[in-house]
Design a protein around this motif. Structure first.
Motif, PDB file in Angstrom:
ATOM      1  N   ILE A  32      10.698   5.578   0.005  1.00 25.56           N
ATOM      2  CA  ILE A  32       9.514   4.868  -0.460  1.00 25.56           C
ATOM      3  C   ILE A  32       8.233   5.669  -0.250  1.00 25.56           C
ATOM      4  CG2 ILE A  32      10.564   2.593  -0.225  1.00 25.56           C
ATOM      5  CD1 ILE A  32       8.903   2.253   2.374  1.00 25.56           C
ATOM      6  N   VAL A  33       8.199   6.545   0.734  1.00 28.03           N
ATOM      7  CA  VAL A  33       7.007   7.371   0.952  1.00 28.03           C
ATOM      8  C   VAL A  33       6.860   8.351  -0.200  1.00 28.03           C
ATOM      9  CG1 VAL A  33       5.858   9.016   2.479  1.00 28.03           C
ATOM     10  CG2 VAL A  33       7.131   7.091   3.459  1.00 28.03           C
ATOM     11  N   CYS A  34       7.941   9.021  -0.543  1.00 24.59           N
ATOM     12  CA  CYS A  34       7.926   9.955  -1.662  1.00 24.59           C
ATOM     13  C   CYS A  34       7.571   9.232  -2.958  1.00 24.59           C
ATOM     14  CB  CYS A  34       9.280  10.641  -1.791  1.00 24.59           C
ATOM     15  SG  CYS A  34       9.348  11.837  -3.133  1.00 24.59           S
ATOM     16  N   ILE A  92      -7.901   7.580  -1.488  1.00 22.72           N
ATOM     17  CA  ILE A  92      -7.862   6.349  -0.679  1.00 22.72           C
ATOM     18  C   ILE A  92      -6.440   5.792  -0.629  1.00 22.72           C
ATOM     19  CG2 ILE A  92      -8.608   3.931  -0.626  1.00 22.72           C
ATOM     20  CD1 ILE A  92     -11.354   5.031  -1.680  1.00 22.72           C
ATOM     21  N   SER A  93      -5.744   5.798  -1.738  1.00 22.11           N
ATOM     22  CA  SER A  93      -4.356   5.316  -1.759  1.00 22.11           C
ATOM     23  C   SER A  93      -3.460   6.201  -0.891  1.00 22.11           C
ATOM     24  CB  SER A  93      -3.825   5.279  -3.190  1.00 22.11           C
ATOM     25  OG  SER A  93      -4.521   4.314  -3.935  1.00 22.11           O
ATOM     26  N   LEU A  94      -3.635   7.514  -0.965  1.00 24.53           N
ATOM     27  CA  LEU A  94      -2.840   8.426  -0.132  1.00 24.53           C
ATOM     28  C   LEU A  94      -3.162   8.234   1.351  1.00 24.53           C
ATOM     29  CD1 LEU A  94      -2.951  11.681  -2.284  1.00 24.53           C
ATOM     30  CD2 LEU A  94      -0.994  10.139  -1.976  1.00 24.53           C
ATOM     31  N   GLU A  98      -0.736   7.368   4.407  1.00 24.26           N
ATOM     32  CA  GLU A  98      -0.746   8.174   5.636  1.00 24.26           C
ATOM     33  C   GLU A  98      -0.920   7.296   6.876  1.00 24.26           C
ATOM     34  OE1 GLU A  98      -2.853  12.274   7.160  1.00 24.26           O
ATOM     35  OE2 GLU A  98      -4.158  10.725   6.300  1.00 24.26           O
ATOM     36  N   ARG A  99      -1.764   6.269   6.800  1.00 22.09           N
ATOM     37  CA  ARG A  99      -1.959   5.375   7.948  1.00 22.09           C
ATOM     38  C   ARG A  99      -0.661   4.691   8.351  1.00 22.09           C
ATOM     39  NH1 ARG A  99      -6.992   4.379   5.832  1.00 22.09           N
ATOM     40  NH2 ARG A  99      -6.342   2.562   4.618  1.00 22.09           N
ATOM     41  N   GLU A 100       0.136   4.289   7.370  1.00 20.66           N
ATOM     42  CA  GLU A 100       1.381   3.581   7.656  1.00 20.66           C
ATOM     43  C   GLU A 100       2.553   4.513   7.968  1.00 20.66           C
ATOM     44  OE1 GLU A 100       1.980   0.193   7.874  1.00 20.66           O
ATOM     45  OE2 GLU A 100      -0.213   0.051   7.772  1.00 20.66           O
ATOM     46  N   TYR A 101       2.546   5.693   7.351  1.00 17.88           N
ATOM     47  CA  TYR A 101       3.695   6.594   7.437  1.00 17.88           C
ATOM     48  C   TYR A 101       3.262   8.015   7.808  1.00 17.88           C
ATOM     49  CZ  TYR A 101       5.923   2.746   4.983  1.00 17.88           C
ATOM     50  OH  TYR A 101       6.386   1.503   4.627  1.00 17.88           O
TER      51      TYR A 101
END
Length: 111
Positions: A32-34, A92-94, A98-101
């Motif tokens: 899901i990160v990718c 902002i979306s990236l 990054e904050r979560e993963y």
């Protein structure tokens, strides 16, 4: 890990971005990160092309693990504003991903 590099011009506008590597959060097809990073970055490139009407220089490779997008310098100020809005939305979306993963994605900004 996915490494994101955001480059800025002297006016502090995003001039290019590069994504490299793989998240390795889960096996291929379930990562899901990718998927999130790909959707956000390709969505931004497609939006720039469709909504701003420009063709950025795009390089891809490395089994899907590399994307570089360079914004042309010879565009109008109005078009540049549109491009910057889209690129900052992408950033902002990236950053949210990054904050979560953060173990799987790292953003570096060269201001």
């Amino acid at each position: 890990m996915i490494k994101v590099t955001i480059d800025y011009d002297p006016q502090k506008r995003i001039s290019s971005f590069t994504l490299s590597g793989h998240a390795d959060f889960a096996k291929k097809g379930s990562d899901i990160v990718c998927a999130g990073v790909s959707a956000v970055s390709f969505g931004a490139v497609n939006s720039i092309m469709s909504l701003a009407g420009i063709e950025p220089k795009i390089e891809q490779g490395g089994n899907g693990g590399y994307l570089r997008c360079v914004i042309p310098t010879d565009i109008s100020e109005d078009t540049q504003e549109k491009v910057q809005l889209l690129l900052n939305g992408m950033l902002i979306s990236l950053q949210t991903i990054e904050r979560e993963y953060g173990k799987y994605i790292k953003i570096n900004q060269n201001i």
